[in-house]
Design a protein around this motif. Structure first.
Motif, mmCIF file in Angstrom:
data_model
loop_
_atom_site.group_PDB
_atom_site.id
_atom_site.type_symbol
_atom_site.label_atom_id
_atom_site.label_comp_id
_atom_site.label_asym_id
_atom_site.label_seq_id
_atom_site.Cartn_x
_atom_site.Cartn_y
_atom_site.Cartn_z
ATOM 1 N N THR A 17 0.807 -1.214 0.000
ATOM 2 C CA THR A 17 0.000 0.000 0.000
ATOM 3 C C THR A 17 0.843 1.268 0.000
ATOM 4 O O THR A 17 0.288 2.364 0.079
ATOM 5 C CB THR A 17 -0.949 0.016 1.210
ATOM 6 O OG1 THR A 17 -0.216 -0.300 2.399
ATOM 7 C CG2 THR A 17 -2.066 -0.992 1.027
ATOM 8 N N SER A 18 2.152 1.148 -0.119
ATOM 9 C CA SER A 18 3.019 2.320 -0.172
ATOM 10 C C SER A 18 4.128 2.113 -1.193
ATOM 11 O O SER A 18 4.852 1.115 -1.124
ATOM 12 C CB SER A 18 3.657 2.591 1.196
ATOM 13 O OG SER A 18 4.756 3.481 1.081
ATOM 14 N N LEU A 46 6.516 0.711 6.363
ATOM 15 C CA LEU A 46 5.098 1.049 6.510
ATOM 16 C C LEU A 46 4.817 1.688 7.863
ATOM 17 O O LEU A 46 3.999 2.615 7.971
ATOM 18 C CB LEU A 46 4.237 -0.201 6.341
ATOM 19 C CG LEU A 46 4.063 -0.750 4.926
ATOM 20 C CD1 LEU A 46 3.334 -2.089 4.963
ATOM 21 C CD2 LEU A 46 3.319 0.223 4.031
ATOM 22 N N VAL A 49 5.966 5.421 7.336
ATOM 23 C CA VAL A 49 5.386 6.282 6.303
ATOM 24 C C VAL A 49 3.863 6.198 6.205
ATOM 25 O O VAL A 49 3.252 7.002 5.510
ATOM 26 C CB VAL A 49 6.017 5.983 4.925
ATOM 27 C CG1 VAL A 49 7.532 6.112 4.990
ATOM 28 C CG2 VAL A 49 5.623 4.612 4.393
ATOM 29 N N GLU A 50 3.231 5.243 6.886
ATOM 30 C CA GLU A 50 1.768 5.177 6.935
ATOM 31 C C GLU A 50 1.292 5.227 8.387
ATOM 32 O O GLU A 50 0.578 4.333 8.865
ATOM 33 C CB GLU A 50 1.243 3.909 6.256
ATOM 34 C CG GLU A 50 1.380 3.908 4.744
ATOM 35 C CD GLU A 50 0.402 2.954 4.074
ATOM 36 O OE1 GLU A 50 -0.798 3.008 4.406
ATOM 37 O OE2 GLU A 50 0.839 2.175 3.228
ATOM 38 N N TYR A 142 10.157 11.685 5.100
ATOM 39 C CA TYR A 142 9.488 11.050 3.974
ATOM 40 C C TYR A 142 8.381 11.988 3.481
ATOM 41 O O TYR A 142 7.911 12.852 4.233
ATOM 42 C CB TYR A 142 8.873 9.709 4.396
ATOM 43 C CG TYR A 142 7.903 9.831 5.549
ATOM 44 C CD1 TYR A 142 6.535 10.006 5.333
ATOM 45 C CD2 TYR A 142 8.353 9.807 6.869
ATOM 46 C CE1 TYR A 142 5.651 10.146 6.389
ATOM 47 C CE2 TYR A 142 7.464 9.949 7.932
ATOM 48 C CZ TYR A 142 6.122 10.117 7.688
ATOM 49 O OH TYR A 142 5.250 10.273 8.723
ATOM 50 N N MET A 145 1.904 11.254 2.823
ATOM 51 C CA MET A 145 0.809 10.815 1.952
ATOM 52 C C MET A 145 -0.416 11.697 2.165
ATOM 53 O O MET A 145 -0.605 12.279 3.239
ATOM 54 C CB MET A 145 0.463 9.358 2.244
ATOM 55 C CG MET A 145 1.538 8.373 1.863
ATOM 56 S SD MET A 145 1.158 6.707 2.467
ATOM 57 C CE MET A 145 -0.517 6.517 1.865
ATOM 58 N N THR A 148 -2.467 10.623 5.119
ATOM 59 C CA THR A 148 -1.844 10.992 6.393
ATOM 60 C C THR A 148 -2.112 12.460 6.703
ATOM 61 O O THR A 148 -2.482 12.815 7.835
ATOM 62 C CB THR A 148 -0.330 10.739 6.350
ATOM 63 O OG1 THR A 148 -0.077 9.401 5.946
ATOM 64 C CG2 THR A 148 0.301 10.989 7.707
ATOM 65 N N CYS A 410 -2.923 -1.551 6.226
ATOM 66 C CA CYS A 410 -1.921 -1.666 5.164
ATOM 67 C C CYS A 410 -1.930 -3.103 4.644
ATOM 68 O O CYS A 410 -2.536 -3.990 5.237
ATOM 69 C CB CYS A 410 -0.518 -1.351 5.683
ATOM 70 S SG CYS A 410 -0.385 0.177 6.630
ATOM 71 N N GLN A 594 -2.669 4.601 -4.357
ATOM 72 C CA GLN A 594 -1.641 4.455 -3.341
ATOM 73 C C GLN A 594 -0.897 3.140 -3.449
ATOM 74 O O GLN A 594 0.331 3.102 -3.309
ATOM 75 C CB GLN A 594 -2.292 4.564 -1.961
ATOM 76 C CG GLN A 594 -1.368 4.388 -0.788
ATOM 77 C CD GLN A 594 -2.119 4.471 0.511
ATOM 78 O OE1 GLN A 594 -3.062 5.233 0.652
ATOM 79 N NE2 GLN A 594 -1.721 3.669 1.476
#
Length: 600
Positions: A17-18, A46, A49-50, A142, A145, A148, A410, A594
């Motif tokens: 998912t990233s 993940l 970044v998520e 990073y 998103m 986010t 995720c 995404q």
């Protein structure tokens, strides 16, 4: 028309998912790591970044299969409830449901232990190698998103006034970062670096280092920081009150991630592997068992008959989920042998008629009965802010105009040139779950909200018991060899959406990318696993790609059909496969723009 081609390679295939996690996993494969090393690298990225969907304080379910082994293994990264958690504690606070936010629903953080167990038992690279990409993003920053940024933006007043440690971590000059803006997490970077450095200081042996990292997290400075914060801090939660949590350092020290055989089901010559009844995974197998006798290929995958059959099978399987699933370690008689048996499903299949079943009930098993709990939500406190609406929804989503904005949880799947396969669905410890633990840079997971305050139910709250999670990766083998691995975000809908993806391949011959782009549908008939346990009786949600004629026929059959725009569901299907021709293949669903696949 498919939005992009199926990717094909022979070194490795990754989908997640990233884009950042997928790229990090592929880089590890290029360095000589196997699929399991790559999955750990991607999984740790993940967490950085998520943060709106998962974190080190959360949970993960993983299925892995080596190319030379016939059976798949499940690594359970669902931590249990604290030892002090019991029914009377929550009812004594005047609660009918466990809040979906704050510290009361916090469980032992299982994600880090599960990733370490995957690396130790299945990988071959050292911890420092697979942790390096995540450390880099946490240190240097990073690009944020869009999801986010949206989540942080909705929570700014909460982070300013109540959850100050979250504001310190995720606000930039008192504001939410913009999509694409650089954001670092120095506290989390420090945690990861310290895990690696303390592990290296203890031994030069790879396995010993990974074991030491686990002890440092669950018995060392991380556990100490969690214990100190949770036991001494009252935190505002969805109840509208400030409550301390129950989680202690002793709870963390007593837990390690288990490895167990995957739950298996056969479907037209394929072996489908799922986590056990501490997850919702068995509903996937129950749906297949109900559908196996139907000639699905005689129906169009976007036609009314196909949608009706799958929906009615889902309603029966989810009725059993709500009534019978729970942690088998503390509820030692989960009736899975019966629930997955041909005899039981032959009887249940007779309940699928031409019209929608308005009240599908759980099965009666050997004279035993169980019920779908019906519990009224707790009163919604009036704090005069949109942020309280966010806390009321226990899912990692941003509530907009009474809908859930797509995107939660995720997914990460990897195949390598040796034929190894792994599928993981990480979640928990997201931005709106609970405050960031000071000095650690991440919040705790709140999976405890999925347990019932109903005495005697298989998923009733109890100390040391795993909440039934929605996390549900899938691994399929063919002729005793790994074949497909897939997963998606989506909460309760995961095992409906991924079933549609799987059947596109298994029944209709779709390639992996095509399988992620079929029109999706799901039923919301049963209570959500997340507070406030909302449900919509008889409702069938379909994407507009199903077509107006099919929608009209579904309504004629008694379904309450809610049509949403094409490609608008929250699924971000990630899928990889190992072909008989030696090629590896990957697809990534375009919903939410995404998910990202890489092949080499």
């Amino acid at each position: 028309m498919v939005s992009r081609p199926e990717l094909i390679g022979d070194l490795g295939a990754v989908s997640s998912t990233s884009p950042l996690a997928s790229s990090a996993a592929m880089a590890v494969l290029e360095q000589g790591g196997n699929a399991f090393d790559a999955a750990v690298a991607g999984g740790l990225v993940l967490q950085v970044v998520e943060p709106h969907s998962n974190g080190p304080g959360g949970d993960v379910a993983i299925i892995a299969q080596r190319s030379g082994e016939e059976n798949a293994s499940v690594i359970c990264g669902q931590g249990p409830m604290p030892g002090k958690a019991d029914l009377t504690h929550f009812t004594g606070l005047g609660l009918r449901q466990i809040p979906g936010s704050g510290l009361l629903p916090a469980t032992v953080p299982g994600a880090m232990g599960a990733w370490l167990r995957l690396l130790a038992d299945f990988g071959k690279l050292p911890l420092e190698t697979v942790a390096d990409p995540a450390i880099g993003y946490a240190t240097r920053g990073y690009p944020v998103m869009a999801d986010t940024a949206k989540a942080i933006g909705a929570l700014v007043p909460l982070f300013e006034d109540e959850w100050a440690s979250s504001g310190k971590t995720y606000l930039v000059g008192g504001r939410a970062p913009a999509a694409g803006e650089r954001l670092a997490n120095p506290d989390l970077a420090s945690v990861l670096r310290r895990l690696v450095s303390e592990a290296r200081a203890g031994s030069a042996d790879r396995d010993a280092q990974i074991e030491k990292a686990g002890r440092v997290f669950y018995e060392g400075f991380v556990a100490e920081a969690i214990d100190g914060f949770v036991t001494s801090t009252e935190v505002l939660d969805a109840s509208g009150h400030r409550n301390k949590g129950l989680l202690t350092g002793d709870d963390l020290a007593a837990w390690r991630a288990d490895v167990e055989p995957a739950l298996r089901g056969d479907y037209h010559g394929l072996t489908v592997n799922k986590p056990g009844p501490w997850s919702q995974g068995p509903v996937f197998l129950q749906q297949l068992a109900l559908l196996e006798a139907h000639d699905l290929r005689s129906s169009a995958p976007d036609g009314a008959e196909y949608v009706h059959l799958l929906t009615e099978a889902a309603k029966l399987a989810f009725a059993d989920r709500e009534a019978w699933y729970g942690d088998p370690a503390t509820h030692p008689d989960p009736p899975l042998t019966t629930l997955l048996s041909p005899e039981y499903n032959a009887t249940r299949r007779l309940l699928i008629g031409d019209r929608a079943n308005p009240s599908p009930a759980p099965g009666v098993l050997g004279g035993r009965t169980s019920e779908v709990p019906v519990v009224e939500p707790d009163p919604v406190p009036d704090w005069g802010g949109d942020w309280m609406d966010q806390l009321q929804s226990g899912m990692p989503t941003v509530v907009l105009r009474a809908t859930l904005d797509p995107g939660d949880t995720c997914a990460l799947v990897v195949a390598d040139r040796h034929g190894n396969l792994v599928a993981a669905v990480p979640s928990g410890g997201w931005l709106k779950s609970s405050p960031v633990i000071p000095g650690l840079g991440f919040p705790l997971g709140t999976r405890g909200q999925t347990m019932w305050l109903v005495e005697g139910h298989p998923n009733a709250v109890a100390g040391g018991k795993r909440p039934r999670t929605t996390l549900s990766p899938t691994l399929v083998s063919r002729d005793g060899r790994p074949y497909l691995a897939f997963g998606t975000p989506g909460g309760d809908r995961q095992d409906q959406w991924t079933l549609e993806t799987f059947l596109a391949v298994a029944e209709f011959g779709a390639d992996l990318q095509q399988s992620t782009e079929v029109p999706l549908f799901h039923t919301d008939h049963f209570p959500s696993s997340f507070t406030p346990r909302s449900r919509r009786h008889g409702t069938l949600v379909v994407e507009a790609g199903i077509g107006s004629e099919a929608v009209a026929e579904l309504r004629r059959r008694g379904h309450v059909v809610d049509v949403v725009p094409e490609m608008s569901m929250g699924a971000k299907a990630c899928i990889v496969g190992v072909g008989r021709d030696g090629f590896l293949r990957a697809g990534a669903g375009p919903r939410g723009r995404q998910a990202y696949a890489v092949c080499r």
